[in-house]
Design an enzyme around this catalytic site. Structure first.
Site, short mmCIF file in Angstrom:
data_model
loop_
_atom_site.label_atom_id
_atom_site.label_comp_id
_atom_site.label_asym_id
_atom_site.label_seq_id
_atom_site.Cartn_x
_atom_site.Cartn_y
_atom_site.Cartn_z
N LYS A 188 13.19 58.03 -3.67
CA LYS A 188 12.20 58.26 -2.62
C LYS A 188 11.97 59.77 -2.43
O LYS A 188 12.57 60.57 -3.12
CB LYS A 188 12.63 57.55 -1.34
C1 LIG Z 1 12.39 51.40 -1.42
C2 LIG Z 1 11.62 50.45 -0.58
C3 LIG Z 1 12.22 49.66 0.42
C4 LIG Z 1 13.69 49.53 0.57
O1 LIG Z 1 14.36 50.71 0.76
P1 LIG Z 1 15.95 50.71 0.67
O2 LIG Z 1 16.32 52.00 1.33
O3 LIG Z 1 16.30 50.68 -0.79
O4 LIG Z 1 16.46 49.53 1.38
C5 LIG Z 1 11.42 48.91 1.23
N1 LIG Z 1 10.09 48.87 1.09
C6 LIG Z 1 9.48 49.58 0.13
C7 LIG Z 1 8.00 49.51 0.02
C8 LIG Z 1 10.22 50.38 -0.75
O5 LIG Z 1 9.61 51.05 -1.72
#
Ligand SMILES: *Cc1c(COP(=O)(O)O)cnc(C)c1O
Length: 386
Positions: A188
């Site tokens: 991210k």
């Molecule tokens: C990465 C992601 C999540 C989940 O995030 P985590 O921190 O891995 O639980 C949820 N929604 C979207 C759209 C994502 O890209």
């Protein structure tokens, strides 16, 4: 053929010595679970978004989405509305609570949830709308909030891609939603390894999420009746979860947050170069934010246009042969066996997401990418996209 050495991964976390020092500091402090680093991270994160927010650090965005839905009262038999073009985490949390997901097709330009289709998905059971700012471009939030207000629904934003993004001049996290959830997963826009942050302006929701984040433990229950609460005393007020963030993650997050302005700038620079140099290929380039708005550029999603001769799978194979990793965001949920079978979903119900899915691929976009690496990606695309 490429060698392992010059293979360009889909994403690479941008972690430097400052992060390593911060994690080591937390480890040496003797306090490794949720503590001073995590609390400081929460405060600094809220300040980054402009303040006036409660920030609740969690061990994943998935955990944060679960806490937010639980806090707004989503429960057995309820429904939540979400896009089909998202990661399963957005809606799996509704199932944790015995609620169901009602999936909505995408807007053809932005690939965000098509706000004009939301009202048709509302039933007497609907409790919440879960917009996802796909790739880092804000959804049509004024329209979504207007629908939510008229139908008495909660809005919980899946902002996993949207740190930072703006909607009509307002940072995602500051809109009048019940809660907004950010992810610090490895790929991210900033990372804590695993982690997430929920922000809300609502004191009662924040209190509930804090209690449910850690086993349903309340330390203030006693305070109401006595100022002499012994430090060992606590009460269990609900069957809570174990979703707290470690202080190693909090320490890492604090440094990443300091670097976020530089990360944003680099992502914008990389995205700008892709947009400029990929213009003449038979590709639909990702939608840009309206003038003056911020796109977080978490993803750079391309779609082959109708006149392209190569197929999506040929392009992905060609890029792989050239040493460039790609991904697909996402196999729409209506195609995933669990969701498809649970709701008897058919591709024809989601024509926009379906067409996008058949023609889409995401190319690497990460701050640690060098200009030379980006040149190689662009050259490889020019060679394989016909
Ligand atoms: C990465 C992601 C999540 C989940 O995030 P985590 O921190 O891995 O639980 C949820 N929604 C979207 C759209 C994502 O890209």
């Amino acid at each position: 053929m490429s060698t392992a050495d010059n293979f360009i991964p889909f994403a690479r976390p941008d972690i430097g010595e400052a992060e390593i020092d911060a994690v080591a500091r937390a480890m040496r402090s003797g306090w490794v679970t949720t503590g001073p680093e995590t609390r400081a991270f929460e405060q600094e994160f809220a300040a980054y978004l402009g303040g006036g927010l409660h920030a609740i650090a969690v061990n994943s965005a998935t955990a944060g989405l679960h806490l937010a839905l639980e806090a707004v009262g989503v429960g057995l038999g309820d429904e939540v509305i979400a896009p089909t073009l998202t990661f399963t985490a957005t809606v799996e949390v509704a199932r944790y609570l015995g609620a169901d997901a009602v999936l909505v097709d995408s807007d053809p330009a932005t690939l965000n949830i098509d706000a004009s289709r939301i009202e048709a998905a509302i039933t007497p059971r609907t409790k919440a709308i879960l917009p996802v700012h796909y790739g880092g471009l804000a959804c049509d939030m004024s329209r979504i909030h207007d629908i939510a207000r008229r139908h008495g629904l909660h809005v919980v934003e899946d902002a996993a891609h949207a740190l930072p993004a703006t909607s009509e001049g307002v940072l995602i996290g500051q809109l009048p939603s019940a809660a907004t959830v950010f992810s610090f997963y490895a790929n991210k826009t900033m990372t804590t390894g695993e982690g997430g942050m929920v922000v809300t302006k609502d004191q009662a929701l924040a209190d509930r999420m804090k209690v449910m984040r850690l086993h349903g433990i309340s330390r203030d229950a006693f305070d109401r009746f006595s100022s002499k609460t012994p430090s060992w005393y606590y009460e269990i007020v609900a069957p809570g979860f174990k979703y707290n963030m470690t202080d190693m993650a909090g320490a890492l997050g604090r440094v990443q947050l300091q670097r976020l302005p530089d990360f944003v700038q680099r992502r914008q620079q990389l995205a700008g170069r892709y947009l400029a140099e990929l213009q003449d290929l038979p590709l639909i380039l990702p939608a840009q934010a309206p003038a003056g708005q911020t796109h977080a550029w978490h993803l750079f999603v391309l779609r082959l246009s109708d006149d392209a001769k190569a197929t999506r799978d040929e392009v992905i194979q060609g890029l792989s042969d050239a040493g460039v990793a790609t991904s697909v965001h996402y196999v729409p949920l209506h195609r995933q066996p669990y969701w498809r079978d649970r709701y008897a979903l058919l591709p024809e119900q989601f024509p926009v997401a379906e067409k996008a899915y058949q023609r889409m691929f995401s190319i690497p976009l990460f701050t640690a990418m060098s200009d030379d690496e980006q040149s190689r990606i662009i050259a490889a695309l020019k060679a394989v996209v016909r």
